[in-house]
Design a protein around this motif. Sequence first.
Motif, PDB file in Angstrom:
ATOM      1  N   GLU A 123     -33.670  30.060 -33.253  1.00 42.69           N
ATOM      2  CA  GLU A 123     -33.922  30.631 -34.578  1.00 42.69           C
ATOM      3  C   GLU A 123     -32.688  30.480 -35.467  1.00 42.69           C
ATOM      4  O   GLU A 123     -32.778  30.638 -36.675  1.00 42.69           O
ATOM      5  N   ASN A 124     -31.543  30.146 -34.861  1.00 38.19           N
ATOM      6  CA  ASN A 124     -30.339  29.902 -35.649  1.00 38.19           C
ATOM      7  C   ASN A 124     -30.397  28.540 -36.333  1.00 38.19           C
ATOM      8  O   ASN A 124     -29.710  28.311 -37.325  1.00 38.19           O
TER       9      ASN A 124
ATOM     10  N   HIS B 172     -42.631  25.595 -36.982  1.00 37.65           N
ATOM     11  CA  HIS B 172     -42.319  24.821 -38.195  1.00 37.65           C
ATOM     12  C   HIS B 172     -42.533  23.311 -38.088  1.00 37.65           C
ATOM     13  O   HIS B 172     -42.707  22.646 -39.108  1.00 37.65           O
ATOM     14  N   CYS B 173     -42.506  22.753 -36.906  1.00 30.82           N
ATOM     15  CA  CYS B 173     -42.504  21.296 -36.746  1.00 30.82           C
ATOM     16  C   CYS B 173     -43.765  20.670 -37.334  1.00 30.82           C
ATOM     17  O   CYS B 173     -44.877  21.090 -37.019  1.00 30.82           O
TER      18      CYS B 173
ATOM     19  N   ILE C 274     -50.780  27.615 -22.306  1.00 28.35           N
ATOM     20  CA  ILE C 274     -49.654  28.503 -22.586  1.00 28.35           C
ATOM     21  C   ILE C 274     -48.703  27.761 -23.517  1.00 28.35           C
ATOM     22  O   ILE C 274     -48.191  26.692 -23.171  1.00 28.35           O
ATOM     23  N   GLY C 275     -48.473  28.313 -24.703  1.00 30.25           N
ATOM     24  CA  GLY C 275     -47.501  27.754 -25.627  1.00 30.25           C
ATOM     25  C   GLY C 275     -46.166  28.463 -25.461  1.00 30.25           C
ATOM     26  O   GLY C 275     -46.122  29.690 -25.338  1.00 30.25           O
ATOM     27  N   ILE C 276     -45.092  27.708 -25.441  1.00 27.83           N
ATOM     28  CA  ILE C 276     -43.745  28.279 -25.325  1.00 27.83           C
ATOM     29  C   ILE C 276     -42.888  27.762 -26.476  1.00 27.83           C
ATOM     30  O   ILE C 276     -42.777  26.554 -26.684  1.00 27.83           O
TER      31      ILE C 276
ATOM     32  N   ASP D 111     -38.631  29.971 -36.681  1.00 27.51           N
ATOM     33  CA  ASP D 111     -39.026  29.941 -35.283  1.00 27.51           C
ATOM     34  C   ASP D 111     -38.711  31.238 -34.549  1.00 27.51           C
ATOM     35  O   ASP D 111     -38.841  31.305 -33.327  1.00 27.51           O
ATOM     36  N   ASP D 112     -38.314  32.290 -35.268  1.00 26.55           N
ATOM     37  CA  ASP D 112     -38.016  33.545 -34.592  1.00 26.55           C
ATOM     38  C   ASP D 112     -39.295  34.243 -34.131  1.00 26.55           C
ATOM     39  O   ASP D 112     -40.406  33.853 -34.488  1.00 26.55           O
ATOM     40  N   PHE D 113     -39.126  35.273 -33.323  1.00 31.51           N
ATOM     41  CA  PHE D 113     -40.267  35.932 -32.690  1.00 31.51           C
ATOM     42  C   PHE D 113     -41.209  36.575 -33.709  1.00 31.51           C
ATOM     43  O   PHE D 113     -42.434  36.499 -33.559  1.00 31.51           O
ATOM     44  N   ASP D 114     -40.658  37.193 -34.734  1.00 26.08           N
ATOM     45  CA  ASP D 114     -41.514  37.823 -35.747  1.00 26.08           C
ATOM     46  C   ASP D 114     -42.438  36.806 -36.414  1.00 26.08           C
ATOM     47  O   ASP D 114     -43.603  37.103 -36.683  1.00 26.08           O
TER      48      ASP D 114
END
Length: 193
Positions: free
Chosen positions: A76-77, A43-44, A69-71, A82-85
């Motif tokens: 997500e709260n 989202h940023c 590698i993106g992390i 930003d959650d995995f889905d």
Amino acid sequence: MAFTLDKGQKAPNFDLPATDGKKYSLNDFSESPWLVIFFTCNHCPYVLGSDEVTRQTAEKFSSEGVRFIGINSNSENTYAEDDFDQMVKRMNEQNFPWVYLRDQSQSVALAYGALRTPQFYVFDKDRNLVYTGRGVDSPRDARRITENTRDLVLQALVSGKESPVDATNPIGCNVKWDGKDAHWMPADACDLV
């Protein structure tokens, strides 16, 4: 020890799920002479504004053995997007040339001392830190970029030279720590230069 890894320090190991359905650890990238690990999210505006420039850099240096590698360590709260889905959806739509990992516990972000999204860490073959900080000097608006610091560092390294800079301050949104205000930073977090 400083909050964020210093030049010469080893890359902390990780064991994280990726959007491609696999799990990855640091050893899965041992064949790469250079490794760029960066903290990112869905989202940023600084991430969204510079992802295409990051794509260009990853593609430009892939033939030199540089892996990206993106992390995503954001809670997500704090930001549901930003959650995995949503990570899986974003990778399916964008087809970025990097592995996208989920650090839900935020332990990897703490081990690296991630401050912002995006923040880049460049490691050599022995996984010693060579550079950390920003990718570009205007990540929110790529039209205003006057310096692609990440490219300058990688170009020097793949040419057998020293990195022209060890650290810069990352430019972006702070990592969204679980259970904290959206703008909270750990007490020992500080500017890198």
